[in-house]
Design a protein around this motif. Sequence first.
Motif, short mmCIF file in Angstrom:
data_model
loop_
_atom_site.label_atom_id
_atom_site.label_comp_id
_atom_site.label_asym_id
_atom_site.label_seq_id
_atom_site.Cartn_x
_atom_site.Cartn_y
_atom_site.Cartn_z
N ALA A 183 33.16 17.31 -1.08
CA ALA A 183 32.45 18.31 -1.89
C ALA A 183 30.98 18.36 -1.48
CB ALA A 183 32.59 17.98 -3.37
N GLY A 184 30.38 17.21 -1.26
CA GLY A 184 28.99 17.17 -0.84
C GLY A 184 28.77 17.87 0.49
N LYS A 185 29.71 17.67 1.42
CA LYS A 185 29.59 18.31 2.73
C LYS A 185 29.61 19.83 2.62
CE LYS A 185 31.93 14.62 5.34
NZ LYS A 185 33.17 14.30 6.10
N VAL A 186 30.58 20.36 1.88
CA VAL A 186 30.71 21.82 1.82
C VAL A 186 29.58 22.43 1.01
CG1 VAL A 186 32.26 21.95 -0.20
CG2 VAL A 186 32.37 23.71 1.58
N VAL A 187 29.12 21.74 -0.03
CA VAL A 187 28.00 22.25 -0.81
C VAL A 187 26.72 22.26 0.04
CG1 VAL A 187 26.46 21.77 -2.77
CG2 VAL A 187 28.95 21.71 -3.08
N ASP A 188 26.51 21.23 0.83
CA ASP A 188 25.36 21.23 1.75
C ASP A 188 25.39 22.46 2.65
OD1 ASP A 188 24.27 18.90 0.81
OD2 ASP A 188 25.11 17.62 2.39
N GLN A 189 26.57 22.77 3.17
CA GLN A 189 26.71 23.90 4.09
C GLN A 189 26.37 25.22 3.41
OE1 GLN A 189 30.71 23.63 5.59
NE2 GLN A 189 30.32 21.70 6.65
N VAL A 190 26.92 25.45 2.23
CA VAL A 190 26.71 26.76 1.60
C VAL A 190 25.30 26.89 1.05
CG1 VAL A 190 29.16 27.09 1.11
CG2 VAL A 190 27.70 26.04 -0.64
N LEU A 191 24.73 25.80 0.56
CA LEU A 191 23.38 25.90 0.01
C LEU A 191 22.34 26.05 1.10
CD1 LEU A 191 23.32 23.43 -3.02
CD2 LEU A 191 23.92 25.86 -2.93
N THR A 192 22.64 25.56 2.30
CA THR A 192 21.74 25.79 3.43
C THR A 192 21.61 27.28 3.71
OG1 THR A 192 22.25 23.67 4.43
CG2 THR A 192 21.37 25.36 5.90
N ARG A 193 22.73 28.00 3.54
CA ARG A 193 22.70 29.46 3.75
C ARG A 193 22.14 30.19 2.53
NH1 ARG A 193 27.54 28.03 6.21
NH2 ARG A 193 28.83 28.67 4.45
#
Length: 396
Positions: free
Chosen positions: A118-128
Amino acid sequence: MSVQSTAPASDIDLFSDAALLEPYELYRELRDLGPVVYLPRLDVYAITQYAALREASTNWEVFSSARGVGMNDVLNEATEGLLICSDPPDHRTMRKVLERPLLPDRLNDIAPFLREEAGKVVDQVLTRGQFDAVTELAQHLPLTVVSKLVGLGDYGRVRMLEWAAASFDALGPMNERTAAALPKAQEMVGFALNEARPGTIDPDGWAAALYTAAENGELPVDKCPHMVVDYTAPSLDTTILGIASAIWLFAQHPDQWQLVRENPSLIRHAINEALRLESPIQRFTRLVTRDHELEGFAIPSGARVMLLFGSANRDERKYSHPDSFDVNRKPSDHVAFGTGEHACAGMNLARLEIRSLLEVLVPRVERFELIAAERTVSSVLRGFSKLDVRAVQGAS
């Protein structure tokens, strides 16, 4: 002795595109007619109200799943052997094995893994900052569970989402949508029968454990491929749609998101409230095994009944202000996962996946802003095929 009444009838078409996109006013009309309403278009009895639906769901001897849970004979015959299309004692035999990795202690073991993902995917989307909450956020954990925990790897992953969606669409009455979905649903069954077998699946995964259980005499080996489907098709779309609908609800109701940010212990109630309000599975059917009276209404032997989970979860007889999204409500008795013998075997996993994402998002996102949304049109499912949002980040 009670006097049985004839169920009221309605010509509402629940499977038109318009009804599938906006069903709630139609559900209200049906509930107002009564707890049991005959729909002659489909030759089915709709169970519309919460109390009646719980009663029917917990009486598997009368309201049987063993002849399928769809609205057409083709799929009902093709799905014979699935957990969802069985009754005790077979159902209990299969469920005992299927549920092992889904029990609370086993889920506690995988919780750190899910939170890390969950942390990995949230990092990805919040970067965008701006992202599609369906394809870029909600799909990640369910697909990861299927590939890494069920143990299918990337084998079949490209088609898995398409197959899973089709397996639900194929549950509808025999119309164009159902006819188009049937071949894809059959592909998924063929994949489980012919390809997702020992030698190609992860020997340490949940799917391989089914075959080990069969070797130990706990269940017939021919049940294993069907149970692989039970681990995949029901666990993908339902959780994906549940996650995306929760994000949509929070985007629509920023005050409720703020309440959760101020008190993260509300996350578990918010999950149940989102599932109640936007139930990913709107309906299944059962076959009535003998003449029966439900809430004073006669249902004949051999009739199909449609359990309208989406309607029962908004029944004003059960929930005050049922169309409101209220994270302080505690609707743990909702029927989005069904209830009784056929309550969803993976419901605790689904809750854990949703919770894992929300626990990462809550301290990092101040609010969600809705940019664009497209609802999926499905015979059974409710949710979004696309949900573009902007996450405004801020400290909790």
